[in-house]
Design a protein around this motif. Sequence first.
Motif, PDB file in Angstrom:
ATOM      1  N   ILE A   1      49.973  51.745  38.583  1.00 57.49           N
ATOM      2  CA  ILE A   1      51.230  52.085  37.922  1.00 57.49           C
ATOM      3  C   ILE A   1      51.941  50.775  37.586  1.00 57.49           C
ATOM      4  N   VAL A   2      51.966  50.456  36.298  1.00 61.30           N
ATOM      5  CA  VAL A   2      52.675  49.265  35.818  1.00 61.30           C
ATOM      6  C   VAL A   2      53.509  49.676  34.609  1.00 61.30           C
ATOM      7  N   PRO A   3      54.576  48.928  34.333  1.00 60.41           N
ATOM      8  CA  PRO A   3      55.378  49.263  33.147  1.00 60.41           C
ATOM      9  C   PRO A   3      54.570  49.085  31.865  1.00 60.41           C
ATOM     10  N   GLN A   4      54.924  49.838  30.846  1.00 58.72           N
ATOM     11  CA  GLN A   4      54.256  49.700  29.565  1.00 58.72           C
ATOM     12  C   GLN A   4      54.500  48.298  29.018  1.00 58.72           C
ATOM     13  N   GLY A   5      53.448  47.666  28.557  1.00 64.86           N
ATOM     14  CA  GLY A   5      53.560  46.314  28.036  1.00 64.86           C
ATOM     15  C   GLY A   5      53.545  45.240  29.114  1.00 64.86           C
ATOM     16  N   TYR A   6      53.195  45.602  30.341  1.00 66.19           N
ATOM     17  CA  TYR A   6      53.141  44.627  31.448  1.00 66.19           C
ATOM     18  C   TYR A   6      52.170  43.508  31.081  1.00 66.19           C
ATOM     19  N   LYS A   7      52.623  42.265  31.165  1.00 62.43           N
ATOM     20  CA  LYS A   7      51.845  41.140  30.652  1.00 62.43           C
ATOM     21  C   LYS A   7      51.064  40.360  31.704  1.00 62.43           C
ATOM     22  N   GLU A   8      51.213  40.692  32.971  1.00 61.88           N
ATOM     23  CA  GLU A   8      50.540  39.899  34.010  1.00 61.88           C
ATOM     24  C   GLU A   8      49.349  40.639  34.610  1.00 61.88           C
ATOM     25  N   LEU A   9      48.601  41.341  33.773  1.00 62.50           N
ATOM     26  CA  LEU A   9      47.454  42.107  34.250  1.00 62.50           C
ATOM     27  C   LEU A   9      46.361  41.216  34.832  1.00 62.50           C
ATOM     28  N   HIS A  10      46.149  40.035  34.231  1.00 64.76           N
ATOM     29  CA  HIS A  10      45.105  39.133  34.749  1.00 64.76           C
ATOM     30  C   HIS A  10      45.479  38.634  36.144  1.00 64.76           C
ATOM     31  N   MET A  11      46.758  38.365  36.357  1.00 62.63           N
ATOM     32  CA  MET A  11      47.207  37.940  37.682  1.00 62.63           C
ATOM     33  C   MET A  11      47.054  39.087  38.684  1.00 62.63           C
ATOM     34  N   LEU A  12      47.386  40.295  38.261  1.00 59.15           N
ATOM     35  CA  LEU A  12      47.236  41.469  39.124  1.00 59.15           C
ATOM     36  C   LEU A  12      45.772  41.676  39.501  1.00 59.15           C
ATOM     37  N   LYS A  13      44.887  41.440  38.559  1.00 59.86           N
ATOM     38  CA  LYS A  13      43.453  41.567  38.845  1.00 59.86           C
ATOM     39  C   LYS A  13      43.013  40.543  39.883  1.00 59.86           C
ATOM     40  N   GLU A  14      43.490  39.312  39.756  1.00 55.33           N
ATOM     41  CA  GLU A  14      43.159  38.273  40.737  1.00 55.33           C
ATOM     42  C   GLU A  14      43.690  38.632  42.131  1.00 55.33           C
ATOM     43  N   GLU A  15      44.914  39.148  42.174  1.00 54.06           N
ATOM     44  CA  GLU A  15      45.502  39.543  43.459  1.00 54.06           C
ATOM     45  C   GLU A  15      44.716  40.705  44.068  1.00 54.06           C
ATOM     46  N   ALA A  16      44.299  41.647  43.238  1.00 54.04           N
ATOM     47  CA  ALA A  16      43.504  42.781  43.721  1.00 54.04           C
ATOM     48  C   ALA A  16      42.188  42.297  44.316  1.00 54.04           C
ATOM     49  N   LYS A  17      41.561  41.317  43.671  1.00 51.72           N
ATOM     50  CA  LYS A  17      40.319  40.740  44.210  1.00 51.72           C
ATOM     51  C   LYS A  17      40.574  40.055  45.545  1.00 51.72           C
ATOM     52  N   PHE A  18      41.670  39.296  45.618  1.00 50.73           N
ATOM     53  CA  PHE A  18      41.998  38.592  46.855  1.00 50.73           C
ATOM     54  C   PHE A  18      42.183  39.575  48.004  1.00 50.73           C
ATOM     55  N   PHE A  19      42.901  40.665  47.752  1.00 46.96           N
ATOM     56  CA  PHE A  19      43.184  41.638  48.809  1.00 46.96           C
ATOM     57  C   PHE A  19      42.019  42.579  49.074  1.00 46.96           C
ATOM     58  N   GLY A  20      40.937  42.448  48.306  1.00 49.90           N
ATOM     59  CA  GLY A  20      39.749  43.271  48.525  1.00 49.90           C
ATOM     60  C   GLY A  20      39.914  44.705  48.067  1.00 49.90           C
ATOM     61  N   LEU A  21      40.648  44.899  46.987  1.00 48.45           N
ATOM     62  CA  LEU A  21      40.904  46.240  46.460  1.00 48.45           C
ATOM     63  C   LEU A  21      40.103  46.422  45.165  1.00 48.45           C
ATOM     64  N   GLU A  22      38.836  46.799  45.321  1.00 47.60           N
ATOM     65  CA  GLU A  22      37.929  46.901  44.175  1.00 47.60           C
ATOM     66  C   GLU A  22      38.349  48.004  43.202  1.00 47.60           C
ATOM     67  N   ASP A  23      38.839  49.125  43.717  1.00 51.31           N
ATOM     68  CA  ASP A  23      39.272  50.209  42.823  1.00 51.31           C
ATOM     69  C   ASP A  23      40.419  49.757  41.926  1.00 51.31           C
ATOM     70  N   LEU A  24      41.371  49.048  42.515  1.00 50.87           N
ATOM     71  CA  LEU A  24      42.492  48.534  41.722  1.00 50.87           C
ATOM     72  C   LEU A  24      41.997  47.546  40.678  1.00 50.87           C
ATOM     73  N   SER A  25      41.102  46.671  41.084  1.00 51.13           N
ATOM     74  CA  SER A  25      40.565  45.668  40.163  1.00 51.13           C
ATOM     75  C   SER A  25      39.876  46.336  38.971  1.00 51.13           C
ATOM     76  N   SER A  26      39.110  47.383  39.226  1.00 50.10           N
ATOM     77  CA  SER A  26      38.414  48.060  38.119  1.00 50.10           C
ATOM     78  C   SER A  26      39.400  48.813  37.230  1.00 50.10           C
ATOM     79  N   GLN A  27      40.469  49.374  37.813  1.00 48.84           N
ATOM     80  CA  GLN A  27      41.479  50.047  36.998  1.00 48.84           C
ATOM     81  C   GLN A  27      42.216  49.052  36.096  1.00 48.84           C
ATOM     82  N   VAL A  28      42.512  47.877  36.651  1.00 49.83           N
ATOM     83  CA  VAL A  28      43.164  46.828  35.847  1.00 49.83           C
ATOM     84  C   VAL A  28      42.225  46.389  34.718  1.00 49.83           C
ATOM     85  N   ASP A  29      40.940  46.260  35.038  1.00 45.12           N
ATOM     86  CA  ASP A  29      39.940  45.889  34.028  1.00 45.12           C
ATOM     87  C   ASP A  29      39.943  46.859  32.853  1.00 45.12           C
ATOM     88  N   LYS A  30      40.009  48.145  33.154  1.00 47.24           N
ATOM     89  CA  LYS A  30      40.015  49.154  32.087  1.00 47.24           C
ATOM     90  C   LYS A  30      41.232  48.994  31.182  1.00 47.24           C
TER      91      LYS A  30
END
Length: 199
Positions: free
Chosen positions: A122-151
């Motif tokens: 759940i992110v606001p429409q037009g959220y611009k820091e998706l790449h950073m969120l993906k990196e944070e998801a990888k760091f925290f070991g949240l693969e499902d979140l990382s794949s959702q951000v990828d999509k």
Amino acid sequence: MYSMYMYTISLHRLAITHTIVVGRMTQVKREHAVRLILNINRMAIHRMADRAPRDKILKLNVGGVFYTTAKSTLTCVYGSYLWKIATGDLYVMRDEKGSLFIDRDGYVFRYILNFLRTNRLIVPQGYKELHMLKEEAKFFGLEDLSSQVDKVIKSRNRKPRPRLSRRLSRSWGSDLTKISTDENGSVIFEDEGSDFFYD
């Protein structure tokens, strides 16, 4: 052992209640017995409350941004970085207020915490820091979140299809020969028999 304790309490209640009902006690003894039953009930309630699983509240300091959450929220993804912190498998420093300190981006962590609560990105429409969120998801070991951000990133990277103009050439049909775009990105349909080329 716990069930034996409850069984003993039940026997005490039954014996005292039976004695009161039969009427072998004086008024003073009856009042004492009633107080005793109430005390036994209170003890049983406290004992059961101690046995009930508690959801511990945890305070986090993530890069200087403070969060309060339940332990069950952090432990919902087994083996993740946050699961290890919440279960004590991984040591992290505490700040001066006693909050668990995590040296990561505190503002992006908000979306990670919401993902753990809802199992959805759940992110606001037009959220611009998706790449950073993906990196944070990888760091925290949240693969499902990382794949959702990828999509979401892939869907945003797709080139938008050109929109058809509402006002097309007068002679739309088989003699349509050229499709192009103007400097604003509007689609222009050109045909040989018309003077109208744009919208």
